[in-house]
Design an enzyme around this catalytic site. Structure first.
Site, mmCIF file in Angstrom:
data_model
loop_
_atom_site.group_PDB
_atom_site.id
_atom_site.type_symbol
_atom_site.label_atom_id
_atom_site.label_comp_id
_atom_site.label_asym_id
_atom_site.label_seq_id
_atom_site.Cartn_x
_atom_site.Cartn_y
_atom_site.Cartn_z
ATOM 1 N N HIS A 75 36.312 46.211 54.164
ATOM 2 C CA HIS A 75 37.735 45.880 54.052
ATOM 3 C C HIS A 75 38.449 46.832 53.095
ATOM 4 C CE1 HIS A 75 37.217 44.263 49.997
ATOM 5 N NE2 HIS A 75 36.085 43.733 50.448
ATOM 6 N N GLU A 179 30.801 38.317 52.214
ATOM 7 C CA GLU A 179 30.400 38.820 50.906
ATOM 8 C C GLU A 179 29.424 37.850 50.239
ATOM 9 O OE1 GLU A 179 29.594 41.088 49.023
ATOM 10 O OE2 GLU A 179 31.519 42.073 48.622
#
Length: 255
Positions: A75, A179
């Site tokens: 990202h 994550e």
């Protein structure tokens, strides 16, 4: 309920610089080399020839062996990345990461910053050039983390590209493609109705809970736990998706 198949994995070296002693950021690091699948007199870009080579590898593979090409993108810059830089890694991990935000920003399920948006748009431009000039094979399937910054990044990167009709951008959200879990609020997923409303073009995988049931305020996922989660994610993808060229929009901790 049928049991999820399980696989063992290895990187095939000799095709990308990332698997060698040196790395490169151009052309995705694809090594300029001949392939067994090359036909004398036939032209094509390095990527077109590589695509034929991957097809050859799969056609001649032993039973139970499959070759896939994973495009893995992180990202863009998130609000939490700016906050961590402001406080420093030690103070961030010690105190601030567990907070929902500060006087300057809110970082629970952190969104992209303006810089992060520009980074994702730069990735869009890179893909547009790769598709047009290098003839890089477009992903056949797009998977993304359920965290807000990845959903934003995937849309900004892949929407409105000139893609083949049979490789349209139809992103699928995978709960495990995320994550490191726990403690850090930037990694706590928003409620599913919020995400569905903000990202109506995404398919959210079956079984995703309305609230984030994986994140814990008191336990930070260990490296061993991450390995188990990511292998489970790969087993799911390799066991259910027949595509060869696959995109993951995810996080540094997952990549």
């Amino acid at each position: 309920m049928p049991q999820q198949p399980t696989f063992s994995y290895r990187t095939v070296t000799g095709y990308f610089l990332q698997s060698e002693d040196a790395t490169a950021s151009t052309n995705f690091g694809l090594i300029d080399r001949p392939y067994e699948s090359d036909v004398p007199g036939e032209s094509g870009t390095q990527w077109q020839r590589f695509e034929r080579e991957v097809e050859r590898l799969n056609d001649t593979a032993d039973e139970g062996v499959v070759y896939k090409v994973l495009y893995m993108g992180r990202h863009g810059q998130g609000v939490h990345n700016v906050a961590e830089a402001r406080y420093g890694r030690e103070e961030w991990d010690r105190h601030y990461a567990a907070l929902p935000g500060d006087a300057l920003a809110h970082w629970t399920d952190a969104h992209l910053t303006s810089t992060g948006i520009q980074q994702a748009l730069a990735a869009h431009g890179f893909w547009r050039r790769q598709l047009a000039s290098a003839k890089t094979p477009a992903p056949q399937t797009h998977y993304t983390s359920p965290l807000y910054r990845c959903l934003e990044t995937a849309n900004l990167t892949f929407m409105d590209l000139d893609l083949p009709a049979d490789r349209a951008y139809a992103p699928i959200v995978k709960e495990r493609l995320r994550e490191v879990l726990g403690v850090h609020t930037c990694d706590q997923r928003s409620p599913l109705p919020v995400l569905r409303s903000a990202f109506p073009n995404f398919e959210f995988e079956e079984g995703m809970a309305e609230e984030d049931e994986l994140w814990s305020a008191t336990h930070r996922e260990t490296n061993e736990e991450i390995d188990v989660r990511m292998k489970s994610l790969l087993d799911d993808v390799f066991g259910s998706d027949g595509a060869t060229f696959i995109s993951f929009t995810t996080h540094s901790g997952a990549i």
